[in-house]
Design a protein around this motif. Structure first.
Motif, PDB file in Angstrom:
ATOM      1  N   VAL A 186      71.177  39.915  53.600  1.00 43.60           N
ATOM      2  CA  VAL A 186      71.219  40.760  52.265  1.00 43.60           C
ATOM      3  C   VAL A 186      69.764  41.002  51.583  1.00 43.60           C
ATOM      4  N   GLY A 187      68.983  39.741  51.537  1.00 47.07           N
ATOM      5  CA  GLY A 187      67.781  39.690  51.168  1.00 47.07           C
ATOM      6  C   GLY A 187      66.820  40.643  51.723  1.00 47.07           C
ATOM      7  N   LEU A 188      66.943  41.169  52.799  1.00 47.46           N
ATOM      8  CA  LEU A 188      66.133  41.919  53.600  1.00 47.46           C
ATOM      9  C   LEU A 188      65.697  43.261  52.589  1.00 47.46           C
ATOM     10  N   VAL A 189      66.605  43.545  51.796  1.00 46.82           N
ATOM     11  CA  VAL A 189      66.104  44.641  50.969  1.00 46.82           C
ATOM     12  C   VAL A 189      65.225  44.091  49.648  1.00 46.82           C
ATOM     13  N   SER A 190      64.929  43.037  49.482  1.00 46.32           N
ATOM     14  CA  SER A 190      64.219  42.399  48.448  1.00 46.32           C
ATOM     15  C   SER A 190      63.035  41.247  48.701  1.00 46.32           C
ATOM     16  N   ASN A 191      63.412  40.693  49.938  1.00 48.99           N
ATOM     17  CA  ASN A 191      62.420  39.424  50.265  1.00 48.99           C
ATOM     18  C   ASN A 191      61.080  39.915  50.409  1.00 48.99           C
ATOM     19  N   PRO A 192      60.061  39.143  49.858  1.00 49.09           N
ATOM     20  CA  PRO A 192      58.810  39.613  49.338  1.00 49.09           C
ATOM     21  C   PRO A 192      58.078  39.938  50.866  1.00 49.09           C
ATOM     22  N   LEU A 193      58.245  39.034  51.809  1.00 45.22           N
ATOM     23  CA  LEU A 193      57.779  39.147  53.027  1.00 45.22           C
ATOM     24  C   LEU A 193      58.302  40.346  53.763  1.00 45.22           C
ATOM     25  N   ALA A 194      59.623  40.551  53.629  1.00 45.90           N
ATOM     26  CA  ALA A 194      60.119  41.779  54.343  1.00 45.90           C
ATOM     27  C   ALA A 194      59.413  43.022  53.640  1.00 45.90           C
ATOM     28  N   LEU A 195      59.186  42.916  52.471  1.00 46.64           N
ATOM     29  CA  LEU A 195      58.831  44.141  51.573  1.00 46.64           C
ATOM     30  C   LEU A 195      57.252  44.158  52.005  1.00 46.64           C
ATOM     31  N   ALA A 196      56.614  43.144  52.242  1.00 46.26           N
ATOM     32  CA  ALA A 196      55.279  43.175  52.690  1.00 46.26           C
ATOM     33  C   ALA A 196      54.960  43.910  54.014  1.00 46.26           C
ATOM     34  N   ALA A 197      55.787  43.443  54.822  1.00 46.80           N
ATOM     35  CA  ALA A 197      55.885  44.108  56.122  1.00 46.80           C
ATOM     36  C   ALA A 197      56.136  45.901  56.239  1.00 46.80           C
ATOM     37  N   LEU A 198      57.182  45.977  55.382  1.00 43.73           N
ATOM     38  CA  LEU A 198      57.538  47.237  55.326  1.00 43.73           C
ATOM     39  C   LEU A 198      56.439  48.303  54.603  1.00 43.73           C
ATOM     40  N   ASP A 199      55.909  47.677  53.491  1.00 44.20           N
ATOM     41  CA  ASP A 199      54.524  48.437  52.946  1.00 44.20           C
ATOM     42  C   ASP A 199      53.416  48.803  54.057  1.00 44.20           C
ATOM     43  N   ARG A 220      70.934  32.466  49.063  1.00 48.32           N
ATOM     44  CA  ARG A 220      69.606  32.849  49.319  1.00 48.32           C
ATOM     45  C   ARG A 220      68.966  33.958  48.786  1.00 48.32           C
ATOM     46  N   PHE A 221      69.816  35.075  48.634  1.00 49.82           N
ATOM     47  CA  PHE A 221      69.646  36.411  47.915  1.00 49.82           C
ATOM     48  C   PHE A 221      69.307  36.401  46.482  1.00 49.82           C
ATOM     49  N   PRO A 222      69.774  35.685  45.823  1.00 50.65           N
ATOM     50  CA  PRO A 222      69.063  35.427  44.398  1.00 50.65           C
ATOM     51  C   PRO A 222      67.830  35.288  44.161  1.00 50.65           C
ATOM     52  N   VAL A 223      67.502  34.207  45.346  1.00 50.52           N
ATOM     53  CA  VAL A 223      66.205  33.577  45.314  1.00 50.52           C
ATOM     54  C   VAL A 223      65.102  34.626  45.623  1.00 50.52           C
ATOM     55  N   GLU A 224      65.535  35.400  46.883  1.00 45.73           N
ATOM     56  CA  GLU A 224      64.848  36.275  47.207  1.00 45.73           C
ATOM     57  C   GLU A 224      64.526  37.290  46.309  1.00 45.73           C
ATOM     58  N   LEU A 225      65.672  37.914  45.676  1.00 50.87           N
ATOM     59  CA  LEU A 225      65.380  38.966  45.046  1.00 50.87           C
ATOM     60  C   LEU A 225      64.389  38.699  43.495  1.00 50.87           C
ATOM     61  N   THR A 226      64.546  37.315  42.864  1.00 55.14           N
ATOM     62  CA  THR A 226      63.704  36.886  42.102  1.00 55.14           C
ATOM     63  C   THR A 226      62.232  36.864  42.585  1.00 55.14           C
ATOM     64  N   SER A 227      62.167  36.122  43.421  1.00 57.28           N
ATOM     65  CA  SER A 227      60.718  36.318  44.109  1.00 57.28           C
ATOM     66  C   SER A 227      60.194  37.650  44.479  1.00 57.28           C
ATOM     67  N   SER A 228      60.882  38.523  44.769  1.00 55.22           N
ATOM     68  CA  SER A 228      60.361  39.959  44.760  1.00 55.22           C
ATOM     69  C   SER A 228      59.946  40.378  43.274  1.00 55.22           C
ATOM     70  N   LEU A 229      60.615  40.423  42.436  1.00 49.99           N
ATOM     71  CA  LEU A 229      60.339  40.895  41.120  1.00 49.99           C
ATOM     72  C   LEU A 229      59.135  40.308  40.667  1.00 49.99           C
ATOM     73  N   VAL A 230      58.934  39.043  40.898  1.00 51.00           N
ATOM     74  CA  VAL A 230      57.718  38.360  40.351  1.00 51.00           C
ATOM     75  C   VAL A 230      56.562  38.640  41.110  1.00 51.00           C
ATOM     76  N   SER A 231      56.674  38.988  42.397  1.00 48.06           N
ATOM     77  CA  SER A 231      55.543  39.367  43.129  1.00 48.06           C
ATOM     78  C   SER A 231      54.926  40.897  42.680  1.00 48.06           C
ATOM     79  N   ASP A 232      56.093  41.462  42.470  1.00 42.43           N
ATOM     80  CA  ASP A 232      55.689  43.039  41.983  1.00 42.43           C
ATOM     81  C   ASP A 232      54.898  42.840  40.634  1.00 42.43           C
ATOM     82  N   LEU A 233      55.159  41.771  39.818  1.00 41.94           N
ATOM     83  CA  LEU A 233      54.723  41.858  38.422  1.00 41.94           C
ATOM     84  C   LEU A 233      53.098  41.212  38.616  1.00 41.94           C
ATOM     85  N   VAL A 234      53.278  40.473  39.639  1.00 45.69           N
ATOM     86  CA  VAL A 234      51.762  39.842  39.874  1.00 45.69           C
ATOM     87  C   VAL A 234      50.781  40.612  40.624  1.00 45.69           C
TER      88      VAL A 234
END
Length: 278
Positions: A238-251, A29-43
């Motif tokens: 592990v994905g809580l440091v990169s999951n897009p939804l976790a980062l959105a809530a943190l923001d 799961r973590f690699p998917v969450e990491l990739t999704s996070s990177l894409v979200s930051d680009l978009v």
């Protein structure tokens, strides 16, 4: 984490560790969450809603993790306009004297970079427990605390990492102050506290990571004079440091004014995000 509650009372009730299936799924799961996070930051454009200059944020890694493992999280926050700092103490091997003393020294260094500006503490897993403790040690200097999958409750001590804590204590030592640190971090905080956790966490049981009396609770709880919030997200541990939804809530939580705290809601958070994107 350290199973102090069970040591004191072998019959003590606890939540136990998550199912093995969730633990095994962490690696996929973590690699998917990491990739999704990177894409979200680009978009998506950054919020950059920080008034009065970049506010300091200190990010604390989980057990057996180090600053490189929180690099994605810190990079994301830096993009949002925060002055983000790693903890600089190497691998987090637990409550050793070096870490107990070094963390406070590191906090003081970060606080000195922005005199008069309180520091926001973001802690992942065991790092969240250390963030709670640091907030008690430095009253008046902390803006807020955000924990990511942090099993701070006594009932949540037993996790998939408990044996690793036991082995680390033998290898690296355990401070004589360890139990006092744990007792102190469990006391109510006088600053806003947000717990971001996942029901599908494969390392720590999600119920041990909650801060409120019920999922999604908001407002003072457990004797705390400040707001406490639970935000559940679908994520691996592990994905809580990169999951897009976790980062959105943190923001959304880091952007809050402690003097005018607004309860978290996904609708409001996503609406604010949409306005920024527009």
């Amino acid at each position: 984490m350290y199973d102090f509650a069970h040591d004191a009372d072998p019959q003590a009730a606890g939540y136990g560790a998550p199912p093995l299936l969730l633990t095994a799924a962490e690696a996929f799961r973590f690699p998917v969450e990491l990739t999704s996070s990177l894409v979200s930051d680009l978009v998506l454009p950054p919020r950059r809603s920080v008034d009065g200059g970049p506010r300091p944020v200190l990010v604390l890694p989980g057990f057996m993790a180090d600053d490189p493992l929180t690099a994605r999280l810190r990079g994301h926050l830096r993009r949002q306009g925060y002055a983000v700092h790693g903890w600089g103490l190497g691998r987090n091997v637990g409550l050793t004297d070096a870490i107990v003393d070094g963390l406070i020294e590191r906090f003081d260094e970060v606080a000195a970079t922005a005199p008069g500006a309180p520091v926001s503490l973001v802690g992942w897993s065991f790092g969240g427990l250390l963030a709670r403790w640091t907030a008690h040690r430095r009253p008046g200097q902390v803006r807020q605390v955000v924990c990511l999958g942090s099993p701070w409750r006594a009932e949540g001590e037993r996790t998939r990492a408990t044996r690793m804590f036991e082995r680390a204590a033998i290898k690296h030592g355990l401070s004589d102050r360890a139990r006092d640190v744990v007792d102190e971090l469990r006391r109510p905080l006088d600053v806003p506290l947000t717990a971001i956790w996942s029901r599908t966490d494969g390392i720590a049981h999600w119920q041990g990571c909650r801060v409120g009396d019920s999922a999604g609770s908001t407002g003072p709880s457990g004797g705390s004079p400040a707001p406490v919030e639970d935000v559940g997200v679908p994520s691996s541990h592990v994905g809580l440091v990169s999951n897009p939804l976790a980062l959105a809530a943190l923001d959304d939580r880091l952007a809050q004014d402690p003097a005018d705290w607004r309860p978290f809601s996904w609708r409001a958070a996503l609406a604010r995000r949409t306005r920024v994107a527009a």
